[in-house]
Design an enzyme around this catalytic site. Structure first.
Site, short mmCIF file in Angstrom:
data_model
loop_
_atom_site.label_atom_id
_atom_site.label_comp_id
_atom_site.label_asym_id
_atom_site.label_seq_id
_atom_site.Cartn_x
_atom_site.Cartn_y
_atom_site.Cartn_z
CB SER A 123 23.29 46.15 47.34
OG SER A 123 24.15 45.97 48.42
CE1 TYR A 147 27.20 44.70 43.16
CE2 TYR A 147 27.37 45.47 45.44
CZ TYR A 147 26.73 44.72 44.47
OH TYR A 147 25.60 44.01 44.81
CE LYS A 151 23.70 45.66 42.27
NZ LYS A 151 22.91 44.89 41.31
P1 NAD Z 1 25.51 35.76 40.93
O1 NAD Z 1 26.82 36.18 40.37
O2 NAD Z 1 25.41 34.40 41.51
O3 NAD Z 1 24.35 35.94 39.86
C1 NAD Z 1 24.38 36.93 38.87
C2 NAD Z 1 24.09 36.26 37.54
O4 NAD Z 1 24.08 37.24 36.50
C3 NAD Z 1 25.15 35.23 37.17
O5 NAD Z 1 24.50 34.02 36.79
C4 NAD Z 1 25.89 35.84 35.97
O6 NAD Z 1 26.33 34.86 35.06
C5 NAD Z 1 24.81 36.73 35.39
N1 NAD Z 1 25.28 37.91 34.64
C6 NAD Z 1 26.16 38.87 35.03
N2 NAD Z 1 26.27 39.81 34.07
C7 NAD Z 1 25.42 39.45 33.06
C8 NAD Z 1 25.08 40.00 31.81
N3 NAD Z 1 25.63 41.14 31.36
N4 NAD Z 1 24.17 39.35 31.03
C9 NAD Z 1 23.60 38.20 31.46
N5 NAD Z 1 23.89 37.62 32.62
C10 NAD Z 1 24.79 38.23 33.43
O7 NAD Z 1 25.11 36.87 42.03
P2 NAD Z 1 23.91 36.90 43.07
O8 NAD Z 1 24.48 36.84 44.42
O9 NAD Z 1 22.89 35.91 42.65
O10 NAD Z 1 23.39 38.38 42.84
C11 NAD Z 1 22.30 38.69 41.99
C12 NAD Z 1 22.07 40.18 42.01
O11 NAD Z 1 21.84 40.61 43.35
C13 NAD Z 1 23.26 40.98 41.50
O12 NAD Z 1 22.79 42.09 40.77
C14 NAD Z 1 23.93 41.44 42.79
O13 NAD Z 1 24.64 42.64 42.61
C15 NAD Z 1 22.73 41.66 43.70
N6 NAD Z 1 23.05 41.58 45.13
C16 NAD Z 1 23.66 40.46 45.63
C17 NAD Z 1 23.98 40.40 47.00
C18 NAD Z 1 24.64 39.19 47.59
O14 NAD Z 1 25.11 39.27 48.73
N7 NAD Z 1 24.69 38.05 46.91
C19 NAD Z 1 23.67 41.48 47.84
C20 NAD Z 1 23.05 42.60 47.29
C21 NAD Z 1 22.75 42.64 45.93
N1 UFG Z 2 34.18 38.68 57.16
C1 UFG Z 2 35.21 38.09 57.86
N2 UFG Z 2 35.99 37.18 57.20
C2 UFG Z 2 35.78 36.82 55.90
C3 UFG Z 2 34.69 37.42 55.21
C4 UFG Z 2 33.92 38.37 55.87
O1 UFG Z 2 35.45 38.40 59.02
O2 UFG Z 2 36.53 35.99 55.36
C5 UFG Z 2 33.31 39.64 57.87
C6 UFG Z 2 33.28 41.03 57.26
O3 UFG Z 2 34.31 41.81 57.77
C7 UFG Z 2 31.88 41.51 57.66
C8 UFG Z 2 31.05 40.23 57.66
O4 UFG Z 2 31.97 39.16 57.79
O5 UFG Z 2 31.90 42.04 58.96
C9 UFG Z 2 30.22 40.02 56.39
O6 UFG Z 2 31.08 40.13 55.26
P1 UFG Z 2 30.61 39.67 53.80
O7 UFG Z 2 31.78 39.85 52.90
O8 UFG Z 2 29.99 38.33 53.85
O9 UFG Z 2 29.43 40.69 53.46
P2 UFG Z 2 29.40 42.29 53.37
O10 UFG Z 2 28.42 42.75 54.38
O11 UFG Z 2 30.76 42.86 53.42
O12 UFG Z 2 28.84 42.54 51.90
C10 UFG Z 2 27.70 41.85 51.39
C11 UFG Z 2 27.83 41.67 49.87
C12 UFG Z 2 27.75 43.02 49.18
C13 UFG Z 2 26.51 43.73 49.60
C14 UFG Z 2 26.42 43.85 51.10
C15 UFG Z 2 25.12 44.50 51.47
O13 UFG Z 2 29.06 41.04 49.56
O14 UFG Z 2 27.70 42.82 47.80
O15 UFG Z 2 26.53 42.56 51.70
O16 UFG Z 2 24.50 44.01 52.49
F1 UFG Z 2 26.49 44.97 49.06
#
Ligand code: NAD
Ligand code: UFG
Length: 329
Positions: A123, A147, A151
């Site tokens: 991330s 979190y 990572k």
């Molecule tokens: P998500 O929660 O939709 O998907 C994660 C999946 O992993 C889920 O289906 C959950 O059931 C499964 N899971 C969690 N722990 C597990 C375990 N121990 N064994 C088996 N399955 C398990 O989340 P996502 O948004 O699809 O994120 C996927 C990955 O990308 C995560 O590692 C997350 O940290 C990373 N990531 C997400 C974002 C974002 O903004 N969505 C940003 C940066 C990194």
């Molecule tokens: N925000 C609002 N109102 C809301 C939600 C968010 O104003 O209800 C704003 C936040 O302050 C920020 C922007 O919208 O300025 C984006 O916020 P998000 O919560 O959508 O995303 P973040 O950038 O805070 O975090 C996301 C993921 C993290 C990841 C990160 C890395 O949630 O897991 O991006 O890019 F690590």
């Protein structure tokens, strides 16, 4: 290739399964369904008209070895993990245990079964509050939450394994802000409870499930005072995984997966309203603790080394996010 996709029923995993199947790979999904539904796998099959083998399994359990015994796995994409920044501060042990142990259990199985291709979901949070655009060569700053630490630690563990075993090829993908949904509207982002992230909050306000959006702060040093992020269409992100897998060579490779374009909260609201013709009521409230002003990627490395470029703009992100939300029950 036969690709094991851990967390493949989740948001990013399910879209990546579509991209992998469309690129001709065979997909085996393992997920404990802690934050997803098995029905999503059926939707992926429907979109692609291809089969998926599904294991309902926890990736912290050494039972995962059975998957490697049952299939001739060529590579792993490890998405499984807990991902809520706020929750990680309340339940640090759950986050450290789940996210780190799962990485180690999968890596150990890879060593045992001689699987040398590993793609990891990292991330942009590992950059902390750094100078934008974020470049892969930056030293990692301590993050403000467990979190983010999981990572950074997983990145270090995988790097050390690759140092000890030169055949092990690792791609550490640092995602920026994935949003939107597959254009079919069949799969998308469906968080449990009240969304933490901006786009799903906007779509639920547009659906009148939530009354109004709270914009967290308008006194940042940005173009309009609201937070700036690098929103990337989920299908572009998914295709980035296929590119990373197909171009994987020995050693450790770090790539930013973003667009390189910063968009403020107010700009995203406006883009959503214009793309979908729906008003999104909002109010300005205090900053959210832990947020930074700006976060966007330098994308040159992924473009040059993976030949990967994003194809979808902010309007498509907003349209596709809304199409999914409208249909989702
Ligand atoms: P998500 O929660 O939709 O998907 C994660 C999946 O992993 C889920 O289906 C959950 O059931 C499964 N899971 C969690 N722990 C597990 C375990 N121990 N064994 C088996 N399955 C398990 O989340 P996502 O948004 O699809 O994120 C996927 C990955 O990308 C995560 O590692 C997350 O940290 C990373 N990531 C997400 C974002 C974002 O903004 N969505 C940003 C940066 C990194
Ligand atoms: N925000 C609002 N109102 C809301 C939600 C968010 O104003 O209800 C704003 C936040 O302050 C920020 C922007 O919208 O300025 C984006 O916020 P998000 O919560 O959508 O995303 P973040 O950038 O805070 O975090 C996301 C993921 C993290 C990841 C990160 C890395 O949630 O897991 O991006 O890019 F690590």
């Amino acid at each position: 290739m036969n690709i094991l996709v851990t967390g493949g029923a989740g948001y990013i995993g399910s879209h990546t399964c579509v991209a992998l199947l469309e690129a001709g790979h065979t997909v085996i999904v393992a997920d404990n369904l802690s934050n997803s539904k098995a029905a999503t796998i059926e939707k992926v099959k429907q979109i692609t008209n291809k089969e998926i083998t599904f294991y309902h399994m926890d990736m912290t359990d050494e039972l995962v070895n059975t998957i490697f015994s049952n299939h001739n796995i060529d590579g792993v994409i490890h998405f499984a993990g807990l991902k809520s920044v706020g929750e990680s501060a309340e339940k640090p042990l759950d986050y450290y245990y789940n996210n780190i142990v799962s990485t180690m259990v999968i890596a150990k199985a890879c060593q045992k079964f001689n699987v040398n291709r590993f793609v990891f979901s990292s991330s942009a949070t590992v950059y902390g509050d750094n100078k934008v655009p974020f470049v892969e060569t930056y030293d990692l700053l301590p993050t403000t939450n467990p979190y983010g630490e999981t990572k950074a630690m997983s990145e270090r563990i995988l790097t050390d394994i690759a140092m000890a075993n030169p055949a092990f090829s690792v791609s550490l993908l640092r995602y920026f802000n994935p949003v939107g949904a597959h254009e079919s509207g069949l799969i998308g982002e469906a968080p449990n409870g009240i969304p933490n992230n901006l786009m799903p909050y906007i779509t639920q306000v547009a659906k009148r499930k939530l009354e109004k959006l709270r914009v967290f702060g308008n006194d940042y040093i940005t173009m309009d005072g609201t937070g700036v992020r690098d929103y990337i269409h989920i299908m572009d992100l998914a295709e980035g995984h296929v590119a990373a897998l197909n171009n994987l060579t020995e050693g450790v490779h770090i790539y930013n997966l973003g667009t390189g374009q910063g968009t403020s909260v107010l700009e995203l609201i406006k883009a959503f309203e214009e793309a979908n013709g729906i008003e999104v009521p909002y109010e300005i409230v205090d900053r959210r603790p832990g947020d930074i002003a700006s976060c966007f990627a330098d994308t040159s490395k992924a473009r040059q080394e993976l030949g990967w470029i994003v194809k979808r703009d902010i309007t498509e992100m907003c349209r596709d996010a809304w199409r999914f939300e409208k249909n989702y029950k």
